[in-house]
Write a protein that holds these residues in place. Sequence first.
Motif, PDB file in Angstrom:
ATOM      1  N   TYR A  99       0.836  -1.199   0.000  1.00  0.00           N
ATOM      2  CA  TYR A  99       0.000   0.000   0.000  1.00  0.00           C
ATOM      3  C   TYR A  99       0.869   1.246   0.000  1.00  0.00           C
ATOM      4  CZ  TYR A  99      -3.129  -3.638   1.674  1.00  0.00           C
ATOM      5  OH  TYR A  99      -3.836  -4.807   1.800  1.00  0.00           O
ATOM      6  N   ILE A 100       0.357   2.273  -0.662  1.00  0.00           N
ATOM      7  CA  ILE A 100       1.023   3.581  -0.629  1.00  0.00           C
ATOM      8  C   ILE A 100       0.482   4.344   0.571  1.00  0.00           C
ATOM      9  CG2 ILE A 100       1.326   5.772  -1.834  1.00  0.00           C
ATOM     10  CD1 ILE A 100       0.819   4.139  -4.464  1.00  0.00           C
ATOM     11  N   LEU A 101       1.356   4.772   1.449  1.00  0.00           N
ATOM     12  CA  LEU A 101       0.948   5.612   2.575  1.00  0.00           C
ATOM     13  C   LEU A 101       0.955   7.060   2.096  1.00  0.00           C
ATOM     14  CD1 LEU A 101       2.791   4.083   5.672  1.00  0.00           C
ATOM     15  CD2 LEU A 101       0.710   3.336   4.517  1.00  0.00           C
ATOM     16  N   ARG A 102      -0.231   7.632   1.972  1.00  0.00           N
ATOM     17  CA  ARG A 102      -0.339   9.004   1.508  1.00  0.00           C
ATOM     18  C   ARG A 102      -0.004   9.970   2.651  1.00  0.00           C
ATOM     19  NH1 ARG A 102      -5.585   9.643  -2.294  1.00  0.00           N
ATOM     20  NH2 ARG A 102      -4.486  11.612  -2.661  1.00  0.00           N
ATOM     21  N   PRO A 103       0.250  11.241   2.331  1.00  0.00           N
ATOM     22  CA  PRO A 103       0.673  12.180   3.375  1.00  0.00           C
ATOM     23  C   PRO A 103      -0.228  12.223   4.610  1.00  0.00           C
ATOM     24  CG  PRO A 103       0.998  13.171   1.232  1.00  0.00           C
ATOM     25  CD  PRO A 103       0.290  11.859   0.992  1.00  0.00           C
ATOM     26  N   TRP A 104      -1.539  12.007   4.401  1.00  0.00           N
ATOM     27  CA  TRP A 104      -2.471  12.100   5.522  1.00  0.00           C
ATOM     28  C   TRP A 104      -2.186  11.039   6.591  1.00  0.00           C
ATOM     29  CZ3 TRP A 104      -4.754  16.319   6.499  1.00  0.00           C
ATOM     30  CH2 TRP A 104      -5.866  16.382   7.343  1.00  0.00           C
ATOM     31  N   SER A 105      -1.741   9.852   6.166  1.00  0.00           N
ATOM     32  CA  SER A 105      -1.407   8.801   7.129  1.00  0.00           C
ATOM     33  C   SER A 105       0.057   8.872   7.548  1.00  0.00           C
ATOM     34  CB  SER A 105      -1.716   7.413   6.564  1.00  0.00           C
ATOM     35  OG  SER A 105      -0.947   7.142   5.417  1.00  0.00           O
ATOM     36  N   TYR A 106       0.942   9.210   6.598  1.00  0.00           N
ATOM     37  CA  TYR A 106       2.366   9.244   6.954  1.00  0.00           C
ATOM     38  C   TYR A 106       2.648  10.321   7.992  1.00  0.00           C
ATOM     39  CZ  TYR A 106       7.314   8.389   6.394  1.00  0.00           C
ATOM     40  OH  TYR A 106       8.619   8.040   6.643  1.00  0.00           O
ATOM     41  N   ALA A 107       1.874  11.400   7.961  1.00  0.00           N
ATOM     42  CA  ALA A 107       2.044  12.451   8.970  1.00  0.00           C
ATOM     43  C   ALA A 107       1.735  11.921  10.370  1.00  0.00           C
ATOM     44  CB  ALA A 107       1.147  13.645   8.650  1.00  0.00           C
ATOM     45  N   ILE A 108       0.778  10.993  10.472  1.00  0.00           N
ATOM     46  CA  ILE A 108       0.465  10.383  11.766  1.00  0.00           C
ATOM     47  C   ILE A 108       1.636   9.530  12.229  1.00  0.00           C
ATOM     48  CG2 ILE A 108      -1.074   8.769  12.961  1.00  0.00           C
ATOM     49  CD1 ILE A 108      -3.309   9.739  11.089  1.00  0.00           C
ATOM     50  N   TRP A 109       2.209   8.755  11.311  1.00  0.00           N
ATOM     51  CA  TRP A 109       3.391   7.957  11.656  1.00  0.00           C
ATOM     52  C   TRP A 109       4.541   8.866  12.096  1.00  0.00           C
ATOM     53  CZ3 TRP A 109       4.641   3.599  13.474  1.00  0.00           C
ATOM     54  CH2 TRP A 109       5.918   3.044  13.325  1.00  0.00           C
ATOM     55  N   ASP A 110       4.688  10.007  11.438  1.00  0.00           N
ATOM     56  CA  ASP A 110       5.720  10.967  11.849  1.00  0.00           C
ATOM     57  C   ASP A 110       5.502  11.434  13.286  1.00  0.00           C
ATOM     58  OD1 ASP A 110       7.523  11.114   9.766  1.00  0.00           O
ATOM     59  OD2 ASP A 110       6.511  12.775   8.755  1.00  0.00           O
ATOM     60  N   GLU A 111       4.242  11.699  13.641  1.00  0.00           N
ATOM     61  CA  GLU A 111       3.937  12.141  15.011  1.00  0.00           C
ATOM     62  C   GLU A 111       4.310  11.059  16.024  1.00  0.00           C
ATOM     63  OE1 GLU A 111       2.780  14.986  16.166  1.00  0.00           O
ATOM     64  OE2 GLU A 111       2.227  16.043  14.310  1.00  0.00           O
ATOM     65  N   ILE A 112       3.953   9.819  15.713  1.00  0.00           N
ATOM     66  CA  ILE A 112       4.277   8.701  16.591  1.00  0.00           C
ATOM     67  C   ILE A 112       5.788   8.543  16.693  1.00  0.00           C
ATOM     68  CG2 ILE A 112       4.129   6.188  16.851  1.00  0.00           C
ATOM     69  CD1 ILE A 112       1.378   6.376  15.431  1.00  0.00           C
ATOM     70  N   LYS A 113       6.451   8.592  15.547  1.00  0.00           N
ATOM     71  CA  LYS A 113       7.903   8.416  15.502  1.00  0.00           C
ATOM     72  C   LYS A 113       8.611   9.501  16.311  1.00  0.00           C
ATOM     73  CE  LYS A 113      11.713   8.358  12.156  1.00  0.00           C
ATOM     74  NZ  LYS A 113      12.087   8.420  10.717  1.00  0.00           N
ATOM     75  N   GLU A 114       8.202  10.744  16.128  1.00  0.00           N
ATOM     76  CA  GLU A 114       8.855  11.858  16.820  1.00  0.00           C
ATOM     77  C   GLU A 114       8.719  11.704  18.341  1.00  0.00           C
ATOM     78  OE1 GLU A 114       8.580  16.767  17.066  1.00  0.00           O
ATOM     79  OE2 GLU A 114       7.514  15.662  15.497  1.00  0.00           O
ATOM     80  N   TRP A 115       7.519  11.354  18.792  1.00  0.00           N
ATOM     81  CA  TRP A 115       7.302  11.218  20.232  1.00  0.00           C
ATOM     82  C   TRP A 115       8.097  10.044  20.803  1.00  0.00           C
ATOM     83  CZ3 TRP A 115       5.573   7.568  23.678  1.00  0.00           C
ATOM     84  CH2 TRP A 115       5.247   8.021  24.964  1.00  0.00           C
ATOM     85  N   PHE A 116       7.982   8.886  20.169  1.00  0.00           N
ATOM     86  CA  PHE A 116       8.636   7.685  20.689  1.00  0.00           C
ATOM     87  C   PHE A 116      10.155   7.813  20.606  1.00  0.00           C
ATOM     88  CE2 PHE A 116      10.198   3.306  20.423  1.00  0.00           C
ATOM     89  CZ  PHE A 116       9.575   2.732  21.515  1.00  0.00           C
TER      90      PHE A 116
END
Length: 424
Positions: A99-116
Amino acid sequence: MANSDGGNVAAENQGLDLSKLELDAQRKAAKEAKKAAKASKAKAKAEGGTSGGGKQEGNAKGVTKLGLHAKKETDFGEWYSQVCVESEMISYYDISGCYILRPWSYAIWDEIKEWFDAQIKAMGVQNAYFPLFITEDALMTEKDHVEGFAPEVAWVTKNGESELDRPIAIRPTSETVMYPHYANWIRSHRDLPLRLNQWTNVVRWEFSNPTPFIRSREFLWQEGHTAFAGKAEADAEVREILDLYRRVYEELLAVPVCPGVKSTKEKFAGADYTTTVEAFIPATGRGVQGATSHHLGQNFSKMFGIQYEAEDKTGDKGGGRLHPYQNSWGMTTRTIGVMIMVHADNKGLVLPPRIAQIQVVIIPIPNKKMSEEETKRMDEKVAETAALLKAAGVKVTTDCRTNYTPGWKYNHWELKVCVDVLMR
């Protein structure tokens, strides 16, 4: 630790790849479906079509082409797929299970990644990166460990038109990549603890019911691999990491989870024990594994010959050669899928405020009878309201597009955000 393709892989001798006939059938079916959809769209247009604002004339008043058709409570699988696509979280790819992760979902992963990432760095964990490819010899270093992944391992067998002398595996997890180097780096008790993490992708060539975010052939994750002189230190880290996973779900994604220990049958292959956070999906009445933190004991350090010279506390020369205690822990983009399954409704996504890239959408409602001056004052009010919200720390956007009606915009943003402010 999780689940999921990519690249030029061939593994027919391992039973891991689709046959040519199956692939041809899939492509043919996809083309026919696309053709049918195009014909249906043309027919609808001929019978009434849609207005510039997106409403379907000839249908019920207010019905638009946007929105979900399946219901969460009656057709969960189809509803989930529609949410993921219509909210612009993913796009399907022409390799099944990818699957292609579009910006709307990848931004959520970025938030999780930054916090963790900030949390584990505060604990003393460092980030590194290890190669994607694994030699067959390295992968088979520990057969019992690999056995659990064997049906999912993807293999590269060709270089251009030439067959490789030995197939190369694409990592399903990185123990066999990393631990031979741990054996070189760890020599003394002064080299411990060694605490590394990598943010990367892995490939697990699954065939059973691929599902966006939840079960895919390629997925993103972080995987931590640590080594300690003592078991107590390792045990403490297992629980500390597990609590961080709990906080990701509960504090960032607003999803309650249950921390616990896996049964012996379900634990990670080669681990002494596996801890997990499990989420409950009310719509299905089923649980889903959220993230796992494993205590590997000395099992892998013995397999890979990782030893260190113990601290001499007696005054003798040297404290003896010992095997360190190890942990591994991982969390994947499955987090996003769990969040969608728990919070989204029949109108679309419902995003928790901490990870939502947009919390408020301001949609002006113009009137054709408004003068130019009145339209200008409305636009100024929209900008003023947005500025006030932004100054207060609210993530806000305005939708002032003139080629869509307000009704179309409501449907569009309700699929993606579920929060709007209407300006009249």
